[in-house]
Design an enzyme around this catalytic site. Structure first.
Site, PDB file in Angstrom:
ATOM      1  N   TYR A 155      24.097 -23.368   4.914  1.00  0.00           N
ATOM      2  CA  TYR A 155      24.795 -24.375   5.397  1.00  0.00           C
ATOM      3  C   TYR A 155      24.674 -25.511   3.475  1.00  0.00           C
ATOM      4  CZ  TYR A 155      22.446 -25.844   9.810  1.00  0.00           C
ATOM      5  OH  TYR A 155      22.857 -25.790  11.537  1.00  0.00           O
ATOM      6  N   ASP A 170      30.277 -26.368  11.818  1.00  0.00           N
ATOM      7  CA  ASP A 170      30.702 -27.558  12.300  1.00  0.00           C
ATOM      8  C   ASP A 170      29.207 -28.834  13.041  1.00  0.00           C
ATOM      9  OD1 ASP A 170      28.061 -25.936  13.035  1.00  0.00           O
ATOM     10  OD2 ASP A 170      29.261 -25.418  15.077  1.00  0.00           O
ATOM     11  N   HIS A 226      27.808 -24.460  18.024  1.00  0.00           N
ATOM     12  CA  HIS A 226      26.121 -24.290  17.569  1.00  0.00           C
ATOM     13  C   HIS A 226      24.861 -24.719  18.880  1.00  0.00           C
ATOM     14  CE1 HIS A 226      24.754 -25.869  13.753  1.00  0.00           C
ATOM     15  NE2 HIS A 226      23.120 -25.198  14.242  1.00  0.00           N
TER      16      HIS A 226
HETATM   17  N1  FMN Z   1      23.882 -22.586  13.587  1.00  0.00           N
HETATM   18  C1  FMN Z   1      22.884 -22.069  12.577  1.00  0.00           C
HETATM   19  O1  FMN Z   1      24.229 -22.714  11.623  1.00  0.00           O
HETATM   20  N2  FMN Z   1      22.632 -22.642  11.582  1.00  0.00           N
HETATM   21  C2  FMN Z   1      21.043 -22.990  11.737  1.00  0.00           C
HETATM   22  O2  FMN Z   1      20.492 -23.302  11.648  1.00  0.00           O
HETATM   23  C3  FMN Z   1      20.806 -22.727  13.721  1.00  0.00           C
HETATM   24  N3  FMN Z   1      20.035 -23.047  14.455  1.00  0.00           N
HETATM   25  C4  FMN Z   1      19.504 -22.888  15.186  1.00  0.00           C
HETATM   26  C5  FMN Z   1      18.304 -23.230  15.950  1.00  0.00           C
HETATM   27  C6  FMN Z   1      18.100 -22.970  17.133  1.00  0.00           C
HETATM   28  C7  FMN Z   1      16.924 -23.225  17.981  1.00  0.00           C
HETATM   29  C8  FMN Z   1      19.487 -22.338  17.860  1.00  0.00           C
HETATM   30  C9  FMN Z   1      18.997 -22.297  19.033  1.00  0.00           C
HETATM   31  C10 FMN Z   1      20.479 -22.771  17.129  1.00  0.00           C
HETATM   32  C11 FMN Z   1      21.226 -22.322  16.188  1.00  0.00           C
HETATM   33  N4  FMN Z   1      21.710 -22.065  15.277  1.00  0.00           N
HETATM   34  C12 FMN Z   1      22.053 -22.890  14.367  1.00  0.00           C
HETATM   35  C13 FMN Z   1      23.368 -22.329  16.606  1.00  0.00           C
HETATM   36  C14 FMN Z   1      23.242 -21.209  16.348  1.00  0.00           C
HETATM   37  O3  FMN Z   1      23.703 -19.744  15.213  1.00  0.00           O
HETATM   38  C15 FMN Z   1      24.681 -20.325  17.705  1.00  0.00           C
HETATM   39  O4  FMN Z   1      25.247 -20.518  17.159  1.00  0.00           O
HETATM   40  C16 FMN Z   1      23.948 -20.681  18.733  1.00  0.00           C
HETATM   41  O5  FMN Z   1      21.951 -20.133  18.940  1.00  0.00           O
HETATM   42  C17 FMN Z   1      24.616 -19.714  20.054  1.00  0.00           C
HETATM   43  O6  FMN Z   1      24.205 -20.008  21.294  1.00  0.00           O
HETATM   44  P1  FMN Z   1      23.254 -19.593  21.968  1.00  0.00           P
HETATM   45  O7  FMN Z   1      21.791 -20.450  21.891  1.00  0.00           O
HETATM   46  O8  FMN Z   1      23.424 -19.842  23.149  1.00  0.00           O
HETATM   47  O9  FMN Z   1      23.217 -17.850  21.849  1.00  0.00           O
END
Ligand code: FMN
Length: 495
Positions: A239, A267, A358
């Site tokens: 980030y 995003d 995301h």
């Molecule tokens: N994406 C980021 O780029 N940075 C983050 O800090 C971040 N934190 C997340 C925290 C949680 C609890 C979840 C569920 C997702 C987060 N994401 C974050 C998005 C994930 O990297 C990813 O795009 C997403 O979880 C994929 O979908 P899925 O959970 O259905 O596999």
């Protein structure tokens, strides 16, 4: 000379907004000046004024946060913890019920697929942790679409292929991996497990899987790197901070420590409204903090908003050359959602893109990554650019058939988020390892059934994705629907 330890009584004197100390990991800190700046608001700190705040602090902050960021004169020194009065916490009936559910948890061996972990996690996780992990933006339409989109792709298997031996190893950004998925970055690992992200690191090592380290991990970056074994590959999710000097330090440090890829999240200029998370924060803290303060509850915060105020909404294409100038790590944009931006990523020299929304947590009604993939690859091929950039997809991947569908449509690999968080929260490292093994087992069988011996043999002729672009009402996704928690009753307020 060793510093004399403070007593609990001494620390307890500093318990107001004008003079606020807290204890974290056996040391006292004067956080009075920091109160107005705390991204999560001052109220949550004041709840622990003069007391031990370690338990609340831990999941949301890496352990070195105070040492690193609070001026040294605010470090008041070690505390003799035997003199700190521990307030007896009343165990609420809801927590007692959760404990009972933990006792009655299914055996790990009874979990046969990734959704099983989700079902167990929902029952045994703390409500706030479940709220943060499972929530998504607004009406959670994109969250559900991420899974239903895969259900609109059907197979066209080849028959009579000798599939006695199948090999689904591949490379991702030059790293050889056993299976084409990686553990994507998910923040706040300690909400689900006391040890946090290092649990995912250790499980990934056992399966030769790449882990993407989140900027907002609960463990410190170095703890996660240190938990890896010598040959293990890790990437950094970034980030971008408004203060580019901080960003530069983070990137340079990651490269020096051996990270093999820089995934810049594009995003999230502002974090989405995850109302399930916000609502829980409201009931969790609202009633307590309101007590005595006379303040109205601020319900604009959930865990997500509390941790994200540093992210730069001004990040734009012009910044990409600067990133290329400060690192040799391959740069991948995470969160690309249209083919035009994939082409622009090629132009500015990115090594890859992650087609992702995301996990449905940002713009509701963003399309699924798999749909954007089906839009992207024909254009890249037509322009002869498909070898110029590695295309990854995440969101809603729950089965090896989903991985195979993405690879048939041209993805280099897929990211998986929530399922590993749920496996970790419910069963710890063993749970994550089993989840990964289940995916490998499913992969072997489904490669045989589709008639492919290697990843190279997967191609778009093996799927029928004609329905993918149709956003009409598809099959009802009962499993995903259970993830959505409807609002029940008015929040409990004290009168
Ligand atoms: N994406 C980021 O780029 N940075 C983050 O800090 C971040 N934190 C997340 C925290 C949680 C609890 C979840 C569920 C997702 C987060 N994401 C974050 C998005 C994930 O990297 C990813 O795009 C997403 O979880 C994929 O979908 P899925 O959970 O259905 O596999």
């Amino acid at each position: 000379m060793t510093k004399v330890e403070l007593t609990g009584v001494e620390v307890a004197k500093h318990k107001s907004a004008d003079d606020c100390w807290v204890i974290v990991h056996g040391r006292a800190y004067d956080v009075t000046d920091f109160l107005p700046e705390h991204p999560g608001g001052s109220k949550i700190i004041l709840k622990y004024a003069g007391k031990d705040a370690t338990e609340e602090f831990d999941p949301i902050h890496p352990p070195d946060t105070l040492e690193k960021y609070l001026p040294k004169d605010k470090h008041k020194g070690p505390v003799d913890m035997s003199t700190v009065v521990v307030e007896k916490q009343e165990v609420l009936p809801e927590e007692q019920e959760r404990m009972k559910r933990i006792e009655e948890m299914p055996l790990l061996e009874q979990c046969y697929n990734l959704l099983d972990f989700e079902g167990v996690a929902k029952r045994v996780m703390k409500k706030t942790a479940w709220g943060y992990y499972s929530s998504a933006a607004d009406d959670e339409i994109t969250l559900r679409e991420n899974q239903t989109a895969f259900q609109r792709i059907w197979f066209r298997p080849k028959i009579l292929v000798n599939v006695e031996k199948v090999d689904f190893s591949t490379t991702m950004l030059g790293t050889k991996v056993d299976i084409p998925f990686y553990v994507t970055a998910t923040a706040l690992g300690k909400l689900g497990h006391v040890e946090g992200e290092v649990v995912l690191t250790r499980a990934s090592a056992r399966h030769n899987v790449v882990q993407m380290i989140p900027t907002l991990a609960s463990c410190s970056f170095d703890e996660i790197m240190d938990a890896a074994d010598a040959s293990q590959v890790q990437w950094l999710q970034l980030y971008v901070n408004k203060d580019r000097a901080i960003t530069k330090r983070i990137v340079e440090h990651a490269e020096k420590r051996g990270c093999k890829g820089l995934f810049i999240t594009v995003d999230a200029p502002q974090l989405g409204r995850r109302e399930k998370d916000m609502r829980l924060k409201f009931t969790d803290e609202g009633s307590n903090v309101q007590k005595g303060s006379g303040e109205k509850t601020d319900n604009s915060q959930g865990a997500a908003r509390a941790i994200s105020s540093f992210i730069d909404p001004g990040l734009c294409w012009d910044d990409i050359p600067w990133f290329r100038s400060i690192t040799k790590m391959p740069i991948v944009l995470k969160g690309v959602q249209r083919v035009e931006d994939v082409l622009r990523a090629v132009e500015v020299g990115c090594a890859g893109v992650v087609l992702s929304n995301h996990g449905g947590r940002q713009l509701d009604f963003a399309r699924s990554g798999i749909e954007v993939l089906a839009e992207t690859m024909p254009v890249l091929k037509k322009m002869g650019l498909e070898k110029k950039i590695e295309v990854y997809v995440d969101g809603g991947v729950r089965r090896a058939t989903d991985i195979i569908k993405a690879l048939c449509l041209g993805a280099k690999g897929v990211g998986i988020g929530r399922p590993f968080l749920y496996a970790m929260s419910a069963y710890g490292q063993e749970g994550v390892e089993r989840a990964m093994q289940l995916l490998k087992d499913e992969m072997e069988m489904n490669m045989r059934l589709i008639g492919a011996r290697t990843i190279e043999e997967l191609n778009e002729g093996m799927v029928d994705a004609r329905g993918l672009f149709s956003h009409g009402v598809g099959p009802v996704n009962f499993l995903a629907e259970r993830v959505y928690d409807p609002l029940v009753g008015p929040p409990q307020r004290e009168r």
